[in-house]
Design a protein around this motif. Structure first.
Motif, PDB file in Angstrom:
ATOM      1  N   LYS A  97     -28.100 -63.744  35.674  1.00 37.90           N
ATOM      2  CA  LYS A  97     -28.870 -62.750  36.417  1.00 37.90           C
ATOM      3  C   LYS A  97     -30.320 -63.146  36.662  1.00 37.90           C
ATOM      4  O   LYS A  97     -30.907 -62.779  37.661  1.00 37.90           O
ATOM      5  CB  LYS A  97     -28.832 -61.407  35.663  1.00 37.90           C
ATOM      6  N   GLU A  98     -30.929 -63.862  35.700  1.00 34.24           N
ATOM      7  CA  GLU A  98     -32.339 -64.212  35.872  1.00 34.24           C
ATOM      8  C   GLU A  98     -32.467 -65.550  36.582  1.00 34.24           C
ATOM      9  O   GLU A  98     -31.536 -66.328  36.636  1.00 34.24           O
ATOM     10  CB  GLU A  98     -33.037 -64.265  34.497  1.00 34.24           C
ATOM     11  N   GLU A  99     -33.661 -65.797  37.103  1.00 35.24           N
ATOM     12  CA  GLU A  99     -33.912 -67.057  37.798  1.00 35.24           C
ATOM     13  C   GLU A  99     -34.397 -68.114  36.809  1.00 35.24           C
ATOM     14  O   GLU A  99     -35.158 -67.809  35.894  1.00 35.24           O
ATOM     15  CB  GLU A  99     -35.007 -66.859  38.857  1.00 35.24           C
TER      16      GLU A  99
ATOM     17  N   ARG B 140     -39.344 -81.383  33.692  1.00 35.53           N
ATOM     18  CA  ARG B 140     -40.675 -81.091  34.218  1.00 35.53           C
ATOM     19  C   ARG B 140     -40.943 -81.799  35.529  1.00 35.53           C
ATOM     20  O   ARG B 140     -41.540 -81.240  36.443  1.00 35.53           O
ATOM     21  CB  ARG B 140     -41.737 -81.519  33.206  1.00 35.53           C
ATOM     22  N   SER B 141     -40.501 -83.056  35.628  1.00 36.42           N
ATOM     23  CA  SER B 141     -40.865 -83.799  36.826  1.00 36.42           C
ATOM     24  C   SER B 141     -39.940 -83.493  38.001  1.00 36.42           C
ATOM     25  O   SER B 141     -40.351 -83.545  39.146  1.00 36.42           O
ATOM     26  CB  SER B 141     -40.873 -85.301  36.546  1.00 36.42           C
ATOM     27  N   GLU B 142     -38.671 -83.150  37.717  1.00 35.25           N
ATOM     28  CA  GLU B 142     -37.751 -82.992  38.839  1.00 35.25           C
ATOM     29  C   GLU B 142     -37.198 -81.587  39.025  1.00 35.25           C
ATOM     30  O   GLU B 142     -36.769 -81.239  40.122  1.00 35.25           O
ATOM     31  CB  GLU B 142     -36.580 -83.972  38.674  1.00 35.25           C
ATOM     32  N   HIS B 143     -37.156 -80.817  37.958  1.00 36.26           N
ATOM     33  CA  HIS B 143     -36.544 -79.489  38.076  1.00 36.26           C
ATOM     34  C   HIS B 143     -37.368 -78.387  37.429  1.00 36.26           C
ATOM     35  O   HIS B 143     -36.816 -77.550  36.696  1.00 36.26           O
ATOM     36  CB  HIS B 143     -35.127 -79.514  37.493  1.00 36.26           C
ATOM     37  N   PRO B 144     -38.661 -78.360  37.668  1.00 39.81           N
ATOM     38  CA  PRO B 144     -39.450 -77.296  37.040  1.00 39.81           C
ATOM     39  C   PRO B 144     -39.007 -75.930  37.564  1.00 39.81           C
ATOM     40  O   PRO B 144     -38.825 -75.762  38.774  1.00 39.81           O
ATOM     41  CB  PRO B 144     -40.890 -77.624  37.464  1.00 39.81           C
ATOM     42  N   GLY B 145     -38.782 -74.998  36.652  1.00 43.70           N
ATOM     43  CA  GLY B 145     -38.409 -73.645  37.054  1.00 43.70           C
ATOM     44  C   GLY B 145     -36.978 -73.497  37.544  1.00 43.70           C
ATOM     45  O   GLY B 145     -36.573 -72.415  37.968  1.00 43.70           O
ATOM     46  N   ASP B 146     -36.200 -74.563  37.485  1.00 41.44           N
ATOM     47  CA  ASP B 146     -34.812 -74.493  37.967  1.00 41.44           C
ATOM     48  C   ASP B 146     -33.853 -74.049  36.865  1.00 41.44           C
ATOM     49  O   ASP B 146     -34.103 -74.269  35.688  1.00 41.44           O
ATOM     50  CB  ASP B 146     -34.351 -75.869  38.462  1.00 41.44           C
ATOM     51  N   ALA B 147     -32.739 -73.462  37.288  1.00 42.69           N
ATOM     52  CA  ALA B 147     -31.663 -73.160  36.351  1.00 42.69           C
ATOM     53  C   ALA B 147     -30.895 -74.441  36.058  1.00 42.69           C
ATOM     54  O   ALA B 147     -30.664 -75.255  36.956  1.00 42.69           O
ATOM     55  CB  ALA B 147     -30.730 -72.120  36.947  1.00 42.69           C
ATOM     56  N   GLY B 148     -30.511 -74.609  34.782  1.00 46.54           N
ATOM     57  CA  GLY B 148     -29.761 -75.805  34.420  1.00 46.54           C
ATOM     58  C   GLY B 148     -28.978 -75.602  33.144  1.00 46.54           C
ATOM     59  O   GLY B 148     -29.152 -74.606  32.438  1.00 46.54           O
TER      60      GLY B 148
END
Ligand code: ADP
Ligand code: ZN
Length: 520
Positions: A281-283, A228-236
């Motif tokens: 394929k999705e973000e 939440r604090s560093e990679h919100p919405g990121d692929a991981g």
């Protein structure tokens, strides 16, 4: 001798692939092999190994034979090459008999530039006969670390690839791998007959990846805070050890509102493909997975890789974290680990029925990984040193560099913890020993309340003691006996006698790195 090859190679690179130039030492490698020499190529994942054998295969007469264990990827690789107009094919167990025959015929007729082949297929006497009757441009042994028991991915059939040297001494052989320490390298050279062959080593450094290791307290909450604090919405990618913890963690993150898919070997083929598909394929999809996930996944914008459990080895850790940041943009390799993890992996190793020499190798690998986890010096330096690389100095992009841990002489604390283990007969786990040290009464410790060690460690809180115990296990002063009881080892006596001062990290007293890093 090969001065004339480079312009031709560049022409092929531009005409077939549309790339303007070679990357790193690709050009040198292509020249060497196109000129008929053997080569050992060590290049990190994503570095561009494929072109190193594909281009010379097009430059030399005959077919380039690519030995690869990754059957699942062959079709994709071949399809991609065909789209570029390269005459490529593969031979493995997924082909029907008639399709395989067609490929074999094409090879014999000289109608193939590249042939991908699984090692077990290549080793069939019938296939070897066929190869002898065909014109071979080169042999490229991909994932060459599989020859070594020391490697993390040993495959017995790879050892039989010594037939290549015996039966095709004139054909250039190249070995390619993304991970090989000194011992693995020596094994590759021996098995594939590459003594004296030039070695092409690319740096394994991934400067855009920030390495971080944190003490495990409430792993899922820590993970959530981190995302939440560093990679919100990121692929991981989040790696867990067991299928169950994959399921539980994925479920939990979903309930917290994140876009999550689970991936492990217990799911059906269809479920796994769907998870993989969504991730690619999705973000902004997070995959929670066992190590079954990742081979051959080439998604450039994976922003973080998190480990909720210890990986098996440094090689595993490097491979898994290496899936972050292929696009070169800032990414994070994040891991939590604690006393229980260290005890568990040590225990699993001790209990395994592997032969003694394999066990020794595994123990040494585990030690290397634990050293990395516990280090009070730059993590990148430790990581790269493991792969035989020296660095110019601390990296400035790992938790240790960004937030140097306090290292303190904790000999006295270590002695207290070791005595607690001795006095209780080496039969109790970490939590029990912490209670003894803190003088905390519980249902089970009635008979240990009169020990001189009972309550001797009241000056520190439980987190400090867990940290001390964990480091003592990591450093090999304590070991997990049956039922996870912590026992002192032979070398603990030097600490108990005060002959060996012990410097330990005060890791639990450090505020979270994430916050600091963000303030910058
Ligand atoms: P590896 O096998 O080492 O993991 P690949 O051979 O799959 O790496 O290459 C990784 C990516 O880099 C691929 O997308 C490839 O097309 C690209 N690539 C490799 N060499 C070059 C180059 N010289 N120029 C541009 N792109 C390249
Ligand atoms: Zn560093």
């Amino acid at each position: 001798m090969t001065a004339g090859v480079l312009p031709q190679a560049l022409t092929v690179l531009q005409r077939v692939w549309g790339y303007p130039q070679f990357r790193g030492n690709q050009g040198d490698i292509v020249q060497t092999v196109a000129g008929g020499s053997h080569a050992l190529v060590l290049m990190p994942t994503g570095g561009g190994k494929s072109l190193c054998y594909q281009v010379p295969s097009l430059l030399r007469p005959g077919t380039g034979i690519v030995v690869s264990p990754l059957i699942a990827l062959m079709k994709d690789q071949v399809d991609t090459l065909r789209q570029l107009g390269v005459r490529a094919a593969y031979l493995n167990s997924t082909l029907t008999a008639s399709a395989a025959r067609a490929v074999e015929q094409a090879l014999q007729d000289g109608r193939l530039d590249l042939l991908y082949i699984a090692p077990e297929r290549l080793l069939l006497p019938r296939t070897l006969d066929l190869l002898r009757q065909s014109e071979i441009a080169l042999f490229a042994v991909d994932e060459a670390h599989c020859v070594s028991q020391w490697g993390h991915d040993f495959r017995p059939e790879y050892q039989q690839l010594s037939v290549l040297e015996q039966q095709f001494p004139q054909v250039p052989r190249m070995a390619l791998t993304a991970t090989a320490d000194d011992r693995t390298r020596a094994d590759i050279r021996r098995v594939l007959g590459l003594t004296g062959a030039p070695e092409f080593l690319s740096s394994f450094d991934r400067p855009n990846i920030q390495y971080r290791v944190t003490t495990k307290e409430q792993p899922r909450q820590q993970l959530l805070d981190f995302i939440r604090s560093e990679h919100p919405g990121d692929a991981g990618v989040v790696y867990c050890l067991s299928r169950k913890s994959v399921e539980d963690t994925a479920q939990w993150l979903k309930m917290e509102g994140l876009e999550v898919v689970a991936y492990h070997a217990g799911l059906s083929q269809q479920e796994r493909s769907r998870a993989q598909e969504r991730f690619l394929k999705e973000e902004g999809i997070i995959v929670v997975a066992t190590v079954a996930f990742g081979m051959g996944i080439d998604k450039p914008n994976v922003r973080f890789v998190a480990h909720l459990d210890l990986p098996k080895s440094m090689e595993g850790y490097y491979q898994e974290t290496g899936r972050a940041g292929r696009d070169g943009l800032p990414s994070t390799a994040w891991m939590v680990y604690g006393l229980a993890d260290v005890v568990n992996v040590r225990r699993m190793l001790a209990d395994s029925d592997a032969p003694p020499d394999i066990k020794r190798i595994e123990a040494a690998k585990l030690d290397a990984l634990l050293t990395y986890c516990e280090t009070a010096t730059c993590r990148r330096e430790v990581l790269l040193a493991y792969f035989g690389e020296t660095t110019a100095g601390p990296c400035g992009n790992c938790d240790v560099c960004l937030n140097p841990p306090v290292v303190r002489d904790m000999t006295r604390e270590a002695q207290m913890a070791l005595s607690a283990a001795v006095r209780t007969g080496g039969r109790y786990g970490g939590a029990y020993l912490v209670d003894i040290l803190l003088g905390k009464e519980n249902d089970k410790n009635r008979r240990h309340r009169t020990l001189p060690t009972f309550g001797i460690g009241k000056d520190h809180d439980a987190r400090v003691w867990r940290s001390v115990l964990r480091q003592l296990v990591s450093l090999g002063y304590l070991t997990a006996g049956p039922y996870q009881g912590l026992m002192v080892t032979a070398k603990a006596k030097y600490v108990l006698k005060g002959e060996r001062p012990l410097l330990l990290r005060e890791d639990t007293l450090i505020p979270r790195v994430s916050k600091r890093a963000r303030e910058k």
